[in-house]
Design a protein around this motif. Structure first.
Motif, PDB file in Angstrom:
ATOM      1  N   ASN A   5       0.157  -8.975   9.622  1.00  0.00           N
ATOM      2  CA  ASN A   5      -0.539  -7.717   9.364  1.00  0.00           C
ATOM      3  C   ASN A   5      -2.023  -8.013   9.186  1.00  0.00           C
ATOM      4  O   ASN A   5      -2.442  -8.568   8.166  1.00  0.00           O
ATOM      5  CB  ASN A   5       0.028  -7.054   8.110  1.00  0.00           C
ATOM      6  CG  ASN A   5      -0.627  -5.711   7.828  1.00  0.00           C
ATOM      7  OD1 ASN A   5      -1.472  -5.250   8.593  1.00  0.00           O
ATOM      8  ND2 ASN A   5      -0.234  -5.075   6.734  1.00  0.00           N
ATOM      9  N   PHE A   7      -4.408  -5.644   9.367  1.00  0.00           N
ATOM     10  CA  PHE A   7      -5.131  -4.428   8.998  1.00  0.00           C
ATOM     11  C   PHE A   7      -5.907  -4.665   7.705  1.00  0.00           C
ATOM     12  O   PHE A   7      -5.352  -5.111   6.697  1.00  0.00           O
ATOM     13  CB  PHE A   7      -4.150  -3.276   8.828  1.00  0.00           C
ATOM     14  CG  PHE A   7      -4.787  -1.985   8.386  1.00  0.00           C
ATOM     15  CD1 PHE A   7      -5.816  -1.420   9.121  1.00  0.00           C
ATOM     16  CD2 PHE A   7      -4.364  -1.345   7.239  1.00  0.00           C
ATOM     17  CE1 PHE A   7      -6.407  -0.238   8.727  1.00  0.00           C
ATOM     18  CE2 PHE A   7      -4.942  -0.158   6.827  1.00  0.00           C
ATOM     19  CZ  PHE A   7      -5.969   0.392   7.577  1.00  0.00           C
ATOM     20  N   GLU A  90     -10.389  -1.366  12.520  1.00  0.00           N
ATOM     21  CA  GLU A  90      -9.809  -0.932  13.787  1.00  0.00           C
ATOM     22  C   GLU A  90     -10.495   0.349  14.262  1.00  0.00           C
ATOM     23  O   GLU A  90     -11.132   1.056  13.480  1.00  0.00           O
ATOM     24  CB  GLU A  90      -8.298  -0.680  13.634  1.00  0.00           C
ATOM     25  CG  GLU A  90      -7.495  -1.887  13.175  1.00  0.00           C
ATOM     26  CD  GLU A  90      -7.372  -2.950  14.246  1.00  0.00           C
ATOM     27  OE1 GLU A  90      -7.834  -2.708  15.383  1.00  0.00           O
ATOM     28  OE2 GLU A  90      -6.811  -4.021  13.952  1.00  0.00           O
ATOM     29  N   ILE A  92     -10.089   3.797  14.864  1.00  0.00           N
ATOM     30  CA  ILE A  92      -9.084   4.790  14.479  1.00  0.00           C
ATOM     31  C   ILE A  92      -9.301   6.142  15.148  1.00  0.00           C
ATOM     32  O   ILE A  92      -8.439   7.010  15.067  1.00  0.00           O
ATOM     33  CB  ILE A  92      -9.040   4.965  12.941  1.00  0.00           C
ATOM     34  CG1 ILE A  92     -10.422   5.356  12.387  1.00  0.00           C
ATOM     35  CG2 ILE A  92      -8.555   3.688  12.286  1.00  0.00           C
ATOM     36  CD1 ILE A  92     -10.697   6.813  12.320  1.00  0.00           C
ATOM     37  N   GLU A 111      -3.576   2.255  20.588  1.00  0.00           N
ATOM     38  CA  GLU A 111      -2.650   1.490  19.747  1.00  0.00           C
ATOM     39  C   GLU A 111      -2.967   1.636  18.261  1.00  0.00           C
ATOM     40  O   GLU A 111      -2.063   1.663  17.425  1.00  0.00           O
ATOM     41  CB  GLU A 111      -2.679   0.017  20.148  1.00  0.00           C
ATOM     42  CG  GLU A 111      -1.640  -0.830  19.449  1.00  0.00           C
ATOM     43  CD  GLU A 111      -1.538  -2.227  20.039  1.00  0.00           C
ATOM     44  OE1 GLU A 111      -0.761  -3.035  19.498  1.00  0.00           O
ATOM     45  OE2 GLU A 111      -2.235  -2.511  21.041  1.00  0.00           O
ATOM     46  N   THR A 112      -4.243   1.732  17.905  1.00  0.00           N
ATOM     47  CA  THR A 112      -4.634   1.845  16.491  1.00  0.00           C
ATOM     48  C   THR A 112      -5.199   3.226  16.163  1.00  0.00           C
ATOM     49  O   THR A 112      -5.852   3.407  15.139  1.00  0.00           O
ATOM     50  CB  THR A 112      -5.694   0.780  16.154  1.00  0.00           C
ATOM     51  OG1 THR A 112      -6.845   0.979  16.998  1.00  0.00           O
ATOM     52  CG2 THR A 112      -5.145  -0.618  16.359  1.00  0.00           C
ATOM     53  N   CYS A 113      -4.927   4.183  17.013  1.00  0.00           N
ATOM     54  CA  CYS A 113      -5.547   5.503  16.898  1.00  0.00           C
ATOM     55  C   CYS A 113      -4.896   6.351  15.800  1.00  0.00           C
ATOM     56  O   CYS A 113      -3.674   6.463  15.728  1.00  0.00           O
ATOM     57  CB  CYS A 113      -5.441   6.207  18.249  1.00  0.00           C
ATOM     58  SG  CYS A 113      -5.906   7.927  18.250  1.00  0.00           S
TER      59      CYS A 113
END
Length: 282
Positions: A5, A7, A90, A92, A111-113
Protein backbone atom coordinates in the motif's frame (compact mmCIF):
# COMPACT_ATOMS: atom_id res chain seq x y z
CA UNK A 1 2.76 -11.76 -5.53
CA UNK A 2 3.43 -9.25 -2.76
CA UNK A 3 1.39 -6.05 -2.83
CA UNK A 4 2.26 -2.86 -0.98
CA UNK A 5 0.00 0.00 0.00
CA UNK A 6 1.84 3.08 -1.26
CA UNK A 7 -1.04 5.52 -0.70
CA UNK A 8 0.27 8.49 1.29
CA UNK A 9 -3.06 9.50 2.73
CA UNK A 10 -4.71 12.86 2.16
CA UNK A 11 -2.54 15.88 2.87
CA UNK A 12 -5.22 17.66 4.90
CA UNK A 13 -5.81 14.61 7.07
CA UNK A 14 -3.04 15.69 9.43
CA UNK A 15 -2.51 17.66 12.62
CA UNK A 16 -3.12 21.18 11.35
CA UNK A 17 -4.63 23.67 13.77
CA UNK A 18 -7.31 26.04 12.52
CA UNK A 19 -9.93 28.34 14.01
CA UNK A 20 -11.59 29.12 10.67
CA UNK A 21 -15.30 28.36 10.27
CA UNK A 22 -15.73 26.97 6.78
CA UNK A 23 -19.35 28.21 6.28
CA UNK A 24 -18.03 31.76 6.62
CA UNK A 25 -15.58 31.43 3.72
CA UNK A 26 -15.90 32.50 0.10
CA UNK A 27 -15.40 28.89 -0.97
CA UNK A 28 -18.56 27.95 0.90
CA UNK A 29 -20.38 30.83 -0.78
CA UNK A 30 -19.25 29.47 -4.15
CA UNK A 31 -20.73 26.08 -3.28
CA UNK A 32 -23.99 27.80 -2.34
CA UNK A 33 -24.02 29.65 -5.65
CA UNK A 34 -23.36 26.43 -7.56
CA UNK A 35 -26.70 25.13 -6.27
CA UNK A 36 -28.47 28.50 -6.58
CA UNK A 37 -28.90 28.67 -2.78
CA UNK A 38 -31.35 25.77 -2.94
CA UNK A 39 -31.30 24.23 0.55
CA UNK A 40 -32.17 20.72 -0.62
CA UNK A 41 -29.46 20.79 -3.29
CA UNK A 42 -26.95 22.32 -0.90
CA UNK A 43 -27.54 19.59 1.68
CA UNK A 44 -27.21 16.96 -1.03
CA UNK A 45 -23.92 18.33 -2.38
CA UNK A 46 -22.42 18.84 1.09
CA UNK A 47 -23.41 15.32 2.11
CA UNK A 48 -21.92 13.93 -1.09
CA UNK A 49 -18.58 15.63 -0.41
CA UNK A 50 -18.67 14.61 3.25
CA UNK A 51 -19.20 10.99 2.24
CA UNK A 52 -16.24 11.22 -0.12
CA UNK A 53 -14.04 12.57 2.67
CA UNK A 54 -15.17 10.04 5.26
CA UNK A 55 -15.46 7.01 2.98
CA UNK A 56 -13.51 7.57 -0.25
CA UNK A 57 -13.78 3.84 -0.94
CA UNK A 58 -17.59 4.08 -1.17
CA UNK A 59 -18.99 5.19 -4.50
CA UNK A 60 -22.61 6.36 -4.72
CA UNK A 61 -23.85 5.74 -8.30
CA UNK A 62 -24.48 9.39 -9.13
CA UNK A 63 -23.69 11.82 -11.95
CA UNK A 64 -23.46 15.38 -10.64
CA UNK A 65 -24.41 17.68 -13.50
CA UNK A 66 -24.01 21.40 -14.02
CA UNK A 67 -25.41 22.33 -17.43
CA UNK A 68 -27.03 25.34 -19.11
CA UNK A 69 -24.65 27.51 -17.11
CA UNK A 70 -22.94 30.75 -18.03
CA UNK A 71 -19.21 30.97 -18.57
CA UNK A 72 -17.29 32.07 -15.51
CA UNK A 73 -19.82 30.84 -12.94
CA UNK A 74 -17.19 28.90 -10.97
CA UNK A 75 -17.29 25.30 -12.21
CA UNK A 76 -13.56 25.26 -12.86
CA UNK A 77 -12.86 26.84 -9.48
CA UNK A 78 -14.95 24.16 -7.80
CA UNK A 79 -12.89 21.53 -9.62
CA UNK A 80 -9.72 23.14 -8.27
CA UNK A 81 -11.22 23.07 -4.77
CA UNK A 82 -11.78 19.31 -5.07
CA UNK A 83 -8.19 18.78 -6.21
CA UNK A 84 -6.85 20.66 -3.20
CA UNK A 85 -9.31 19.16 -0.71
CA UNK A 86 -8.33 15.60 -1.66
CA UNK A 87 -4.68 16.36 -2.37
CA UNK A 88 -2.40 13.33 -1.99
CA UNK A 89 0.42 11.53 -3.80
CA UNK A 90 -1.96 10.27 -6.50
CA UNK A 91 -3.91 11.96 -9.27
CA UNK A 92 -7.40 11.85 -7.77
CA UNK A 93 -9.16 14.11 -10.29
CA UNK A 94 -9.21 13.34 -14.00
CA UNK A 95 -10.63 15.89 -16.41
CA UNK A 96 -11.68 15.21 -20.00
CA UNK A 97 -12.78 17.90 -22.44
CA UNK A 98 -13.09 15.62 -25.47
CA UNK A 99 -15.50 12.72 -25.84
CA UNK A 100 -12.73 10.64 -27.42
CA UNK A 101 -10.78 10.77 -24.16
CA UNK A 102 -13.80 9.48 -22.26
CA UNK A 103 -14.40 6.58 -24.64
CA UNK A 104 -10.74 5.63 -25.17
CA UNK A 105 -9.62 2.10 -24.31
CA UNK A 106 -6.38 3.43 -22.84
CA UNK A 107 -7.60 4.58 -19.45
CA UNK A 108 -4.83 3.89 -16.93
CA UNK A 109 -5.20 7.39 -15.46
CA UNK A 110 -8.53 6.32 -13.94
CA UNK A 111 -6.89 3.79 -11.63
CA UNK A 112 -6.53 6.30 -8.76
CA UNK A 113 -9.43 8.54 -9.73
CA UNK A 114 -11.92 9.83 -7.15
CA UNK A 115 -13.53 12.37 -9.49
CA UNK A 116 -13.99 12.05 -13.23
CA UNK A 117 -14.87 15.47 -14.64
CA UNK A 118 -16.31 15.79 -18.15
CA UNK A 119 -15.87 19.43 -19.19
CA UNK A 120 -17.10 21.51 -22.11
CA UNK A 121 -19.65 18.83 -22.94
CA UNK A 122 -21.61 19.66 -26.08
CA UNK A 123 -24.99 18.50 -27.33
CA UNK A 124 -24.46 19.59 -30.91
CA UNK A 125 -21.25 17.94 -32.00
CA UNK A 126 -21.07 14.47 -33.49
CA UNK A 127 -20.39 11.78 -30.89
CA UNK A 128 -21.90 13.89 -28.13
CA UNK A 129 -22.16 12.57 -24.59
CA UNK A 130 -25.87 11.75 -25.09
CA UNK A 131 -24.85 9.12 -27.64
CA UNK A 132 -22.79 7.41 -24.95
CA UNK A 133 -25.41 7.59 -22.19
CA UNK A 134 -25.09 3.85 -21.58
CA UNK A 135 -21.35 4.13 -21.00
CA UNK A 136 -21.88 7.16 -18.77
CA UNK A 137 -24.37 5.30 -16.58
CA UNK A 138 -22.14 2.24 -16.43
CA UNK A 139 -19.05 4.14 -15.36
CA UNK A 140 -21.03 6.08 -12.76
CA UNK A 141 -22.07 2.87 -11.01
CA UNK A 142 -19.26 0.38 -11.66
CA UNK A 143 -16.95 -0.40 -8.75
CA UNK A 144 -14.37 -2.23 -10.85
CA UNK A 145 -12.71 -1.04 -14.03
CA UNK A 146 -10.72 -2.77 -16.75
CA UNK A 147 -7.49 -0.76 -17.00
CA UNK A 148 -5.43 -0.82 -20.16
CA UNK A 149 -2.01 0.74 -20.69
CA UNK A 150 -0.24 0.76 -24.03
CA UNK A 151 1.96 -2.30 -24.33
CA UNK A 152 0.86 -3.77 -20.98
CA UNK A 153 -1.69 -6.50 -20.30
CA UNK A 154 -5.09 -5.33 -19.13
CA UNK A 155 -6.09 -5.73 -15.50
CA UNK A 156 -9.16 -5.19 -13.34
CA UNK A 157 -8.82 -2.66 -10.52
CA UNK A 158 -11.22 -1.11 -7.98
CA UNK A 159 -12.80 2.07 -9.29
CA UNK A 160 -14.01 4.79 -6.94
CA UNK A 161 -14.43 7.66 -9.41
CA UNK A 162 -17.59 9.76 -9.21
CA UNK A 163 -18.69 11.51 -12.40
CA UNK A 164 -19.16 15.28 -12.69
CA UNK A 165 -20.48 16.87 -15.90
CA UNK A 166 -19.85 20.54 -16.72
CA UNK A 167 -21.46 22.24 -19.71
CA UNK A 168 -22.80 25.61 -20.82
CA UNK A 169 -25.37 23.84 -23.01
CA UNK A 170 -28.63 22.24 -21.90
CA UNK A 171 -29.36 18.86 -23.49
CA UNK A 172 -26.02 17.19 -22.84
CA UNK A 173 -27.17 14.13 -20.88
CA UNK A 174 -29.99 11.64 -21.32
CA UNK A 175 -32.36 11.68 -18.33
CA UNK A 176 -35.13 9.11 -18.17
CA UNK A 177 -38.43 9.54 -16.33
CA UNK A 178 -37.29 6.99 -13.73
CA UNK A 179 -33.91 8.68 -13.28
CA UNK A 180 -31.84 7.33 -10.37
CA UNK A 181 -28.38 8.69 -11.17
CA UNK A 182 -28.31 12.20 -12.58
CA UNK A 183 -28.37 15.14 -10.18
CA UNK A 184 -28.90 18.45 -11.98
CA UNK A 185 -27.85 21.59 -10.10
CA UNK A 186 -29.00 25.06 -11.08
CA UNK A 187 -26.45 27.87 -10.70
CA UNK A 188 -26.67 31.42 -9.39
CA UNK A 189 -24.91 33.57 -12.00
CA UNK A 190 -24.65 36.86 -10.11
CA UNK A 191 -20.90 36.47 -9.59
CA UNK A 192 -20.05 35.25 -13.08
CA UNK A 193 -16.67 36.63 -14.14
CA UNK A 194 -16.47 38.69 -10.95
CA UNK A 195 -12.70 39.11 -10.69
CA UNK A 196 -12.62 40.25 -7.08
CA UNK A 197 -14.88 37.43 -5.88
CA UNK A 198 -12.81 34.72 -7.53
CA UNK A 199 -9.50 36.27 -6.50
CA UNK A 200 -10.66 35.99 -2.89
CA UNK A 201 -11.55 32.33 -3.48
CA UNK A 202 -8.15 31.57 -5.04
CA UNK A 203 -6.50 33.19 -2.05
CA UNK A 204 -8.50 30.93 0.27
CA UNK A 205 -7.60 27.87 -1.79
CA UNK A 206 -3.94 28.61 -1.06
CA UNK A 207 -4.59 29.12 2.65
CA UNK A 208 -3.77 25.93 4.54
CA UNK A 209 -5.91 26.80 7.57
CA UNK A 210 -8.98 27.52 5.44
CA UNK A 211 -8.57 24.28 3.50
CA UNK A 212 -8.10 22.41 6.77
CA UNK A 213 -11.34 23.94 8.02
CA UNK A 214 -13.05 22.60 4.89
CA UNK A 215 -11.63 19.15 5.56
CA UNK A 216 -12.79 19.23 9.18
CA UNK A 217 -16.23 20.47 8.13
CA UNK A 218 -16.80 17.51 5.82
CA UNK A 219 -15.07 15.03 8.12
CA UNK A 220 -17.32 15.94 11.06
CA UNK A 221 -20.55 16.17 9.07
CA UNK A 222 -23.05 13.45 9.98
CA UNK A 223 -24.04 11.47 6.88
CA UNK A 224 -25.05 8.24 8.59
CA UNK A 225 -28.71 8.70 7.67
CA UNK A 226 -28.20 10.41 4.31
CA UNK A 227 -29.96 8.63 1.44
CA UNK A 228 -28.19 9.47 -1.82
CA UNK A 229 -31.11 7.93 -3.72
CA UNK A 230 -33.31 10.91 -2.84
CA UNK A 231 -32.24 13.08 -5.74
CA UNK A 232 -33.30 16.76 -5.61
CA UNK A 233 -36.12 17.40 -8.08
CA UNK A 234 -35.01 20.66 -9.64
CA UNK A 235 -36.62 22.46 -12.55
CA UNK A 236 -33.42 21.88 -14.53
CA UNK A 237 -33.75 18.14 -14.01
CA UNK A 238 -37.35 18.28 -15.26
CA UNK A 239 -36.20 20.19 -18.35
CA UNK A 240 -33.54 17.58 -19.06
CA UNK A 241 -36.14 14.84 -18.73
CA UNK A 242 -38.43 16.60 -21.20
CA UNK A 243 -35.53 17.08 -23.62
CA UNK A 244 -34.75 13.35 -23.39
CA UNK A 245 -38.25 12.15 -24.27
CA UNK A 246 -38.86 10.48 -27.60
CA UNK A 247 -41.22 11.98 -30.17
CA UNK A 248 -44.13 9.72 -29.22
CA UNK A 249 -44.06 10.78 -25.57
CA UNK A 250 -43.71 14.45 -26.49
CA UNK A 251 -46.73 14.21 -28.78
CA UNK A 252 -48.79 12.46 -26.10
CA UNK A 253 -47.95 15.18 -23.59
CA UNK A 254 -48.86 17.91 -26.05
CA UNK A 255 -52.09 16.18 -26.99
CA UNK A 256 -53.37 15.22 -23.56
CA UNK A 257 -51.82 17.78 -21.22
CA UNK A 258 -50.52 20.90 -22.87
CA UNK A 259 -53.61 21.48 -25.00
CA UNK A 260 -56.65 23.24 -23.54
CA UNK A 261 -59.08 21.00 -21.65
CA UNK A 262 -61.84 22.13 -24.00
CA UNK A 263 -60.18 20.21 -26.82
CA UNK A 264 -60.89 16.82 -25.23
CA UNK A 265 -64.12 15.64 -23.63
CA UNK A 266 -64.10 12.35 -21.70
CA UNK A 267 -67.05 10.72 -19.93
CA UNK A 268 -66.93 8.92 -16.56
CA UNK A 269 -66.20 5.56 -18.18
CA UNK A 270 -63.12 6.98 -19.85
CA UNK A 271 -64.62 7.02 -23.36
CA UNK A 272 -63.58 9.93 -25.51
CA UNK A 273 -66.79 11.67 -26.62
CA UNK A 274 -65.50 14.42 -28.86
CA UNK A 275 -62.39 16.14 -30.16
CA UNK A 276 -61.88 19.41 -31.93
CA UNK A 277 -60.96 17.48 -35.06
CA UNK A 278 -63.99 15.19 -34.98
CA UNK A 279 -65.62 12.56 -32.80
CA UNK A 280 -64.34 9.43 -31.11
CA UNK A 281 -66.71 6.56 -30.35
CA UNK A 282 -64.12 4.02 -29.06
Amino acid sequence: MTKFNIFSGFALDSEIQTEVRFPETKIYELIQRLVNYNEECLEFLLNFLALKVQKPFFKPPLILTWCATKKGCGKGTFKLFLEKLFSCNENILISYNKIGQFTSNFNSELETCLFLVLEEVSANKKNSLKEFSGLLKDISSMTELLIEKKGIDRKVVPFYGSVLVFSNELCVVQVTSDNRRIVAFEVNNEKCNDTQFFQEIYKELDDLQIMKSAWNFFLDRDVTTWDFRKIPQTELLARLQRCSENVTVKFARWYFKDRSHTDILVNESGRCLSLVTGSCMG
